[in-house]
Design a protein around this motif. Structure first.
Motif, PDB file in Angstrom:
ATOM      1  N   ALA A 193      85.204  92.649  36.471  1.00 25.71           N
ATOM      2  CA  ALA A 193      85.813  91.362  36.815  1.00 25.71           C
ATOM      3  C   ALA A 193      85.051  90.200  36.188  1.00 25.71           C
ATOM      4  O   ALA A 193      85.636  89.160  35.863  1.00 25.71           O
ATOM      5  CB  ALA A 193      85.848  91.197  38.338  1.00 25.71           C
ATOM      6  N   ASP A 194      83.737  90.405  35.995  1.00 27.14           N
ATOM      7  CA  ASP A 194      82.898  89.330  35.448  1.00 27.14           C
ATOM      8  C   ASP A 194      82.868  89.361  33.926  1.00 27.14           C
ATOM      9  O   ASP A 194      83.154  88.357  33.261  1.00 27.14           O
ATOM     10  CB  ASP A 194      81.480  89.469  36.003  1.00 27.14           C
ATOM     11  N   ARG A 195      82.515  90.532  33.376  1.00 26.47           N
ATOM     12  CA  ARG A 195      82.397  90.631  31.924  1.00 26.47           C
ATOM     13  C   ARG A 195      82.635  92.085  31.497  1.00 26.47           C
ATOM     14  O   ARG A 195      81.711  92.890  31.495  1.00 26.47           O
ATOM     15  CB  ARG A 195      81.009  90.179  31.467  1.00 26.47           C
ATOM     16  N   PRO A 196      83.850  92.447  31.146  1.00 25.69           N
ATOM     17  CA  PRO A 196      84.182  93.837  30.798  1.00 25.69           C
ATOM     18  C   PRO A 196      83.332  94.348  29.633  1.00 25.69           C
ATOM     19  O   PRO A 196      83.109  93.645  28.646  1.00 25.69           O
ATOM     20  CB  PRO A 196      85.659  93.769  30.406  1.00 25.69           C
ATOM     21  N   GLN A 197      82.854  95.584  29.784  1.00 27.72           N
ATOM     22  CA  GLN A 197      82.100  96.253  28.735  1.00 27.72           C
ATOM     23  C   GLN A 197      82.612  97.686  28.587  1.00 27.72           C
ATOM     24  O   GLN A 197      83.084  98.275  29.568  1.00 27.72           O
ATOM     25  CB  GLN A 197      80.603  96.271  29.075  1.00 27.72           C
ATOM     26  N   PRO A 198      82.509  98.270  27.401  1.00 30.77           N
ATOM     27  CA  PRO A 198      83.046  99.628  27.203  1.00 30.77           C
ATOM     28  C   PRO A 198      82.452 100.658  28.153  1.00 30.77           C
ATOM     29  O   PRO A 198      83.182 101.479  28.715  1.00 30.77           O
ATOM     30  CB  PRO A 198      82.675  99.943  25.744  1.00 30.77           C
ATOM     31  N   TRP A 199      81.127 100.627  28.349  1.00 37.25           N
ATOM     32  CA  TRP A 199      80.503 101.644  29.201  1.00 37.25           C
ATOM     33  C   TRP A 199      80.984 101.515  30.646  1.00 37.25           C
ATOM     34  O   TRP A 199      81.064 102.526  31.365  1.00 37.25           O
ATOM     35  CB  TRP A 199      78.973 101.542  29.138  1.00 37.25           C
ATOM     36  N   GLU A 222      93.609 102.950  29.845  1.00 36.79           N
ATOM     37  CA  GLU A 222      94.585 102.237  29.009  1.00 36.79           C
ATOM     38  C   GLU A 222      94.086 100.820  28.732  1.00 36.79           C
ATOM     39  O   GLU A 222      94.166 100.324  27.600  1.00 36.79           O
ATOM     40  CB  GLU A 222      95.950 102.190  29.716  1.00 36.79           C
ATOM     41  N   GLN A 223      93.588 100.153  29.762  1.00 32.37           N
ATOM     42  CA  GLN A 223      93.036  98.806  29.585  1.00 32.37           C
ATOM     43  C   GLN A 223      91.840  98.834  28.640  1.00 32.37           C
ATOM     44  O   GLN A 223      91.679  97.961  27.781  1.00 32.37           O
ATOM     45  CB  GLN A 223      92.607  98.237  30.943  1.00 32.37           C
ATOM     46  N   ALA A 224      91.015  99.866  28.801  1.00 31.16           N
ATOM     47  CA  ALA A 224      89.791  99.963  28.003  1.00 31.16           C
ATOM     48  C   ALA A 224      90.093 100.134  26.520  1.00 31.16           C
ATOM     49  O   ALA A 224      89.490  99.469  25.666  1.00 31.16           O
ATOM     50  CB  ALA A 224      88.947 101.142  28.508  1.00 31.16           C
ATOM     51  N   VAL A 225      91.016 101.026  26.207  1.00 35.16           N
ATOM     52  CA  VAL A 225      91.366 101.289  24.810  1.00 35.16           C
ATOM     53  C   VAL A 225      91.959 100.040  24.163  1.00 35.16           C
ATOM     54  O   VAL A 225      91.713  99.747  22.995  1.00 35.16           O
ATOM     55  CB  VAL A 225      92.339 102.482  24.719  1.00 35.16           C
ATOM     56  N   LYS A 226      92.723  99.293  24.945  1.00 37.65           N
ATOM     57  CA  LYS A 226      93.317  98.062  24.428  1.00 37.65           C
ATOM     58  C   LYS A 226      92.247  97.004  24.178  1.00 37.65           C
ATOM     59  O   LYS A 226      92.285  96.287  23.176  1.00 37.65           O
ATOM     60  CB  LYS A 226      94.360  97.531  25.418  1.00 37.65           C
ATOM     61  N   ALA A 227      91.261  96.941  25.093  1.00 40.65           N
ATOM     62  CA  ALA A 227      90.214  95.917  24.970  1.00 40.65           C
ATOM     63  C   ALA A 227      89.163  96.292  23.930  1.00 40.65           C
ATOM     64  O   ALA A 227      88.625  95.417  23.240  1.00 40.65           O
ATOM     65  CB  ALA A 227      89.542  95.693  26.329  1.00 40.65           C
ATOM     66  N   PHE A 228      88.872  97.604  23.811  1.00 40.07           N
ATOM     67  CA  PHE A 228      87.826  98.066  22.894  1.00 40.07           C
ATOM     68  C   PHE A 228      88.360  99.231  22.060  1.00 40.07           C
ATOM     69  O   PHE A 228      87.987 100.388  22.281  1.00 40.07           O
ATOM     70  CB  PHE A 228      86.580  98.496  23.668  1.00 40.07           C
ATOM     71  N   PRO A 229      89.230  98.936  21.110  1.00 42.58           N
ATOM     72  CA  PRO A 229      89.906 100.005  20.359  1.00 42.58           C
ATOM     73  C   PRO A 229      89.002 100.782  19.408  1.00 42.58           C
ATOM     74  O   PRO A 229      89.447 101.792  18.852  1.00 42.58           O
ATOM     75  CB  PRO A 229      90.978  99.240  19.575  1.00 42.58           C
ATOM     76  N   MET A 230      87.753 100.365  19.243  1.00 41.00           N
ATOM     77  CA  MET A 230      86.855 101.060  18.321  1.00 41.00           C
ATOM     78  C   MET A 230      85.872 101.975  19.037  1.00 41.00           C
ATOM     79  O   MET A 230      84.917 102.466  18.430  1.00 41.00           O
ATOM     80  CB  MET A 230      86.082 100.039  17.476  1.00 41.00           C
TER      81      MET A 230
END
Length: 534
Positions: A193-199, A222-230
């Motif tokens: 909620a504060d600062r999304p990170q891949p881990w 699904e949200q994660a892949v969209k936010a961090f596609p690499m």
């Protein structure tokens, strides 16, 4: 300023000139202790003998040798490197595939050749400054004490709130290792909620998946892949969720995306091969398994399943057309390699012979019959269970080779051993509608679930009675036998009595026949240690 004269270094590179150049840079900085290695195997031997403060490891050490990623995998898995140590991946190549693969095991830094003394020193000093701040956490990690890790995180944050961001992941991992699921979920959601990170996405997705909340886990991934596609690890998690949901085709597509990002991960390629096989996409399966075989040659994640899967995929790909000469050569070489390397593994020997028999069934039926006979003889002498996937594959192969009764026998054993798993029973049902094979599985599974509920409710006597009834229907079932043993050991060995101890040990001797690759093997070892005092 870093006290270079007190630090030890290991330089790993296959080029003498580069090793000499880096050693000269370090000498100019004041470093006195510098060891060198030109192969990954040599580096591992050195790291097993002493602890290094810094390891500078080239990614590509030449064909036919371990690469830097594989060495890092070994160092971390076998705990040959302290968390306080610094591992720097060095390479002259900077392709996306190379960089992504090198970063998947998270080295402390990634350096591209060439570099000079000043840039090297600056980079290393920055890393060591961060590690010095986290020293109490890293030392607790080396001791394998998650409660101490958590306490160190809290203490460091109290000392200086600026440390809080550095402690987040360590705190999350500690909560996970302590099985504090509710606090961990709240903690991870707060970070997102504060600062999304891949881990953070990955950790929350794994937690929700582990707790059976698959639809929620899918939303997170699904949200994660969209936010961090690499980030390929996020695709892995999404694929796991999709497999659990029965969407194997989309899971395959997701893993194909991950492989395009990072193609040198052996386990990912093997799983992709398995998914493609299940989807009857034999072209993609053979390609993925071929990569897994090639890349796994010097990896700790090398697995006979890659060879066996490749051979079967090639056979299936050719279908009714029959095998051409080139494909026959590849199948023969693939099976020869795996049987030579696993001479003592009866399961591999059985499966390899059956796959070989399938490959020659139309061209040499006499040879196919001989190989099938050899496989069945090996199977009957086995002292351990096949995995569920292996048993299902063997049953299908026997049926295709005209040995329907033998195939049905394998399915019956599979149902007895793994009948509490609805996915396994669903796959068995794809091969047979025999009520004798399918019926006992459902009843035993219901009794086992009732026993688990009674155990969790504190009613040990009732739980044990239910587990015994379930075992009477499926006397070889691993999960039920484990549950029975755990319920008997709940109050400790001293409360069992001779009969109870004998019953517990009998359950665990049966369970000891499971493959070591089974996810329940660690649980078996812990229970066995308590029951047998070893």
């Amino acid at each position: 300023m870093l006290a270079w004269n007190k630090k030890s270094f290991l330089i790993v590179d296959d080029f003498t000139d580069f090793r000499s150049s880096v050693r000269s840079m370090l000498r100019e900085l004041g470093v006195q202790e510098v060891d060198i290695a030109d192969t990954g195997e040599q580096a591992l031997r050195l790291c097993s003998q002493k602890r290094y403060d810094f390891i500078l490891h080239d990614f590509n050490l030449g064909d036919g040798k371990k690469n830097g990623q594989q060495v890092l995998e070994d160092l971390m898995t076998d705990k040959l490197m302290s968390h306080e140590s610094v591992f720097v991946m060095v390479t002259a190549e900077n392709s996306q595939a190379m960089v992504m693969s090198a970063l998947e095991w998270e080295p402390d830094a990634y350096l591209t050749k060439p570099f000079n003394r000043a840039s090297l020193a600056q980079r290393l000093e920055k890393i060591i400054q961060r590690k010095n701040l986290l020293k109490p956490i890293l030392q607790a990690l080396d001791r394998g004490k998650p409660a101490e890790v958590l306490a160190a995180c809290i203490q460091l944050t109290k000392q200086d709130p600026r440390f809080a961001p550095l402690c987040l992941r360590y705190k999350a991992d500690a909560l996970r290792d302590l099985n504090q699921h509710e606090p961990l979920e709240t903690f991870l959601k707060g970070i997102l909620a504060d600062r999304p990170q891949p881990w953070t996405y990955s950790a929350l997705g794994k937690l929700l998946f582990k707790r059976g909340r698959h639809s929620e886990a899918q939303v997170i991934y699904e949200q994660a892949v969209k936010a961090f596609p690499m980030m390929p690890v996020l695709y892995d998690g999404l694929a796991d969720v999709l497999v659990a949901a029965g969407d194997g085709k989309r899971a395959q597509q997701v893993l194909e995306d991950a492989v395009r990002l990072s193609p040198f991960a052996v386990r990912r390629q093997r799983l992709l091969g398995k998914l493609a096989m299940n989807n009857e996409d034999f072209e993609s399966a053979s390609k993925a398994y071929r990569h897994a075989v090639s890349q796994g040659q010097f990896s700790r994640f090398k697995d006979p399943e890659s060879n066996l899967g490749l051979a079967q995929a090639l056979i299936n790909k050719c279908g009714d057309r029959g095998l051409d000469a080139r494909t026959r050569v590849e199948i023969n070489q693939t099976l020869t390699d795996v049987t030579k390397e696993h001479t003592d593994d009866a399961g591999v020997q059985v499966r390899a012979r059956l796959i070989k028999a399938t490959s020659v069934q139309s061209s040499d039926p006499e040879m196919a019959a001989k190989l099938t006979e050899q496989a069945m003889a090996r199977f009957e002498s086995m002292d351990h269970f096949l995995s569920a996937d292996a048993a299902l594959a063997v049953a299908l192969q026997l049926k295709q080779l005209g040995q329907e009764d033998a195939g049905a026998g394998i399915l019956k054993i599979c149902a007895e051993v793994y009948g509490d798993d609805p996915v396994v029973m669903k796959n068995i049902a794809k091969q047979t509608d025999d009520p004798e094979i399918l019926g006992t599985g459902k009843v035993a599974m219901d009794l086992n679930l009732q026993g688990i509920r009674s155990y969790r409710g504190g009613n040990l006597a009732e739980a044990q009675d239910l587990f015994r009834r379930a075992l009477a229907l499926q006397p070889k079932n691993i999960s039920i036998a484990l549950n029975m043993a755990q319920s008997l050991l709940h109050l400790g060995v001293q409360h069992l009595g001779a009969a109870g101890l004998q019953e517990c040990q009998a359950c665990l001797k049966l369970v000891g026949k499971m493959p070591e690759t089974d996810s329940r093997f660690e649980r078996y070892q812990k229970l066995r240690s308590r029951a047998f005092g070893v």
